[in-house]
Design an enzyme around this catalytic site. Structure first.
Site, PDB file in Angstrom:
ATOM      1  N   GLU B 240      -5.560   9.865  -0.802  1.00 61.23           N
ATOM      2  CA  GLU B 240      -4.962  11.192  -0.956  1.00 61.23           C
ATOM      3  C   GLU B 240      -5.928  12.238  -1.503  1.00 61.23           C
ATOM      4  O   GLU B 240      -5.869  13.395  -1.104  1.00 61.23           O
ATOM      5  CB  GLU B 240      -3.723  11.121  -1.837  1.00 61.23           C
ATOM      6  CG  GLU B 240      -2.570  10.399  -1.166  1.00 61.23           C
ATOM      7  CD  GLU B 240      -1.289  10.473  -1.973  1.00 61.23           C
ATOM      8  OE1 GLU B 240      -0.662  11.547  -2.022  1.00 61.23           O
ATOM      9  OE2 GLU B 240      -0.920   9.457  -2.596  1.00 61.23           O
ATOM     10  N   HIS B 256      -7.444 -16.721   0.304  1.00 66.90           N
ATOM     11  CA  HIS B 256      -6.821 -17.539   1.347  1.00 66.90           C
ATOM     12  C   HIS B 256      -6.933 -16.912   2.731  1.00 66.90           C
ATOM     13  O   HIS B 256      -6.513 -17.508   3.710  1.00 66.90           O
ATOM     14  CB  HIS B 256      -5.357 -17.810   1.005  1.00 66.90           C
ATOM     15  CG  HIS B 256      -5.215 -18.728  -0.173  1.00 66.90           C
ATOM     16  ND1 HIS B 256      -5.003 -20.070  -0.047  1.00 66.90           N
ATOM     17  CD2 HIS B 256      -5.293 -18.495  -1.505  1.00 66.90           C
ATOM     18  CE1 HIS B 256      -4.942 -20.627  -1.249  1.00 66.90           C
ATOM     19  NE2 HIS B 256      -5.109 -19.691  -2.156  1.00 66.90           N
ATOM     20  N   LYS B 346       6.218  16.096   6.888  1.00 60.08           N
ATOM     21  CA  LYS B 346       7.592  16.280   6.396  1.00 60.08           C
ATOM     22  C   LYS B 346       8.307  17.372   7.190  1.00 60.08           C
ATOM     23  O   LYS B 346       9.483  17.241   7.507  1.00 60.08           O
ATOM     24  CB  LYS B 346       7.580  16.619   4.906  1.00 60.08           C
ATOM     25  CG  LYS B 346       7.417  15.378   4.031  1.00 60.08           C
ATOM     26  CD  LYS B 346       7.453  15.731   2.551  1.00 60.08           C
ATOM     27  CE  LYS B 346       7.151  14.498   1.712  1.00 60.08           C
ATOM     28  NZ  LYS B 346       6.766  14.843   0.341  1.00 60.08           N
TER      29      LYS B 346
END
Lengths: 354, 354
Positions: B240, B256, B346
């Site tokens: 950001e 893993h 948005k």
């Protein structure tokens, strides 16, 4: 499709759909056969849970498992979240210690294909100390010894697979045990349908094509929260099979931060968006807009839209990811099967005495 | 430190420790001042929770929040997990719907700095429908209206900050409410100590140095499970503030799968390992071995070893990450503050009527 001499260039070969035959020699342990056998694994694995049922009722399930085993718990959690009447919450822990809040109302499912994963053994020990009842899933190792010693139920898996290639064995027996316990409806019909679909479906061409797109790029796998474990599986399969980077994130959270990252683009990416037709309507809109935004930032995107029941969506998409990462490995002239680095790391860690 | 003409080259400028003054002109909204004021934010924010206490007891806490707000819940979860006697489990959800298993024994904390985050509003609505008692944390917006309408407690935050820069306001009032509820001991002394440390500590040089190392690389932030929210905060702050990619993963899980990825290295990485002296002894060993392995694969690593209480470790490390991502933004000649892409996204999403 060829250079001036009439022979195909290496680059053209890598990009075309028909996969070059000479790449298969990198698959020294025939991973192709194992990955293609997912339908058989599912059929056999689902049987392994027959008749197994915890002794007493439980209010929550805690799955303890790392890597390819932990994913089984993550998938179960999302599958049950999608069941409107399921009264049991599932959590997965990938750690040494179990979290707070677990007690004798908790069913602890410890999953380790080898039976020797030290984190899982440690969680099993802390879990039973807190009074959890336990179910173990393993092909042997210390887990088998402990199950006998503590008289805990164990689902014994066939040996000889790489843990990540045993995904069906790590998931379907637990699903059956959950059905037997009455916390969830029977999935038998769906499992049979899934087996048929995987048997008939030919995803080879699609996987080859996708692996070409991801070649020499960093794959970004995106999905809605409920499908995040599938995205994570894709990521880890690229990591382990192709031994190459890949990352994943979930929507809607991706739109709150990572989305911005591709402005100052460092690295070369290829995005794969997994969509399932069961997302919240606003997430469906988010997927469309995110796709546009990434493309606008120079990141090409493939959307994989999957259909069917949640279970079918999960495993057909996992299958496509497994296959894609397999072909990506071959493009990198890498044997998909061995994970020598993990084995050496475990050796370097030395023995763990709990 | 200069070319033949005696002037410094751009490259040399970017790499040296003394940060070039002319870079500060990219910080058009004085983000530096806001980020440097974290100690003041904490002092004020901690007061905001004074005297606020849920009406009835609760057995679990569900934090609903996205991005910088959701992180507050993730941090609370790990802080409480580290408290041996805390009877309350905390979960964070970053979604539209609340999960199964929540009911009138659940305290739902809905956090949205703007008060208009649609996912959080949606979770608040589904949560109270399930009988949860609710606490809202916001600077205004629809959340404030809903709190009044439904007579729910609200912690009102000062306006005018970017949500991610309001991290102290999003976390410390909740911590105080938890203390007031008696589910956890008082953190007052620790909070005061943290404020003093942040006030005195000068991390500017360290952040400048780290930002030089991460420049034109993809930062990989690694930490133990219990510190994963801090690693995730670093990642999202790079995303950001610097508008650049960064990724994170948790140990032991990293060992893993992702660990293998750097064999066929696609992209150029810089790893930051956060260690806290409170990891499991096997994770301490894992950190050392992982560092060696990454270096061996050509990925340079900086280990940030933090000291002090869990709370202090969390916020001093977050502060360093915030500052590092700030300087990284300037190196990319990017204004750290605006997130235009999120705002446009948005707008494109259009109104959400729940």
């Amino acid at each position: 499709m060829g250079d001036k001499s009439g022979r195909e260039t290496k680059d053209a070969k890598k990009k075309r759909k028909v996969f070059p035959d000479d790449y298969f020699r990198y698959d020294k342990e025939d991973a192709y056969k194992i990955i293609s056998s997912m339908h058989e694994h599912i059929r056999e694995a689902y049987k392994l849970g027959l008749g197994i049922k915890p002794d007493r009722p439980f209010q929550r399930v805690l799955v303890a498992g790392m890597g390819g085993s932990g994913i089984a718990g993550d998938l179960l959690k999302e599958l049950f979240e999608a069941e409107p009447t399921c009264p049991v919450a599932v959590d997965t822990v990938k750690n040494y210690q179990t979290p707070t809040g677990i007690d004798d109302n908790t069913l602890l499912i410890a999953i380790s294909y080898s039976g020797n994963t030290e984190e899982t053994l440690s969680m099993y020990k802390t879990g039973i100390r807190k009074g959890c009842q336990a179910l173990l899933v393993s092909s042997g190792g210390k887990m088998e010894e402990l199950a006998k010693l503590n008289k805990h139920a164990i689902i014994k898996l066939p040996k000889g697979l790489q843990p990540r290639m045993a995904i069906a064995y790590l998931f379907f027996p637990i699903l059956r045990v959950m059905e037997n316990s009455g916390v969830v409806r029977s999935y038998e019909q769906e499992v049979n349908g899934l087996v048929d679909t995987l048997k008939q479906q030919d995803i080879r061409e699609k996987a080859i094509e996708l692996s070409a797109k991801c070649y020499e790029k960093i794959p970004l796998i995106l999905a809605d929260n409920s499908f995040y474990p599938v995205a994570y599986r894709w990521k880890t399969q690229v990591n382990e099979n192709a031994k190459a980077p890949a990352f994943c994130h979930a929507l809607p959270e991706f739109n709150h931060n990572e989305m911005l990252a591709y402005t100052n683009r460092i690295g070369s990416y290829y995005a794969v968006m997994l969509s399932t037709d069961r997302e919240h309507r606003r997430v469906i809109k988010r997927i469309g807009l995110t796709k546009e935004l990434l493309q606008h930032k120079g990141v090409a995107v493939t959307e994989i839209a999957v259909k069917g029941t949640m279970l079918k969506q999960m495993f057909t998409t996992i299958h496509l990811g497994d296959m894609t990462s397999y072909f990506l490995a071959l493009r990198y002239e890498t044997d998909p099967t061995p994970v020598k680095l993990i084995e050496r790391f475990k050796r370097d860690m030395g023995p763990f005495l709990i």
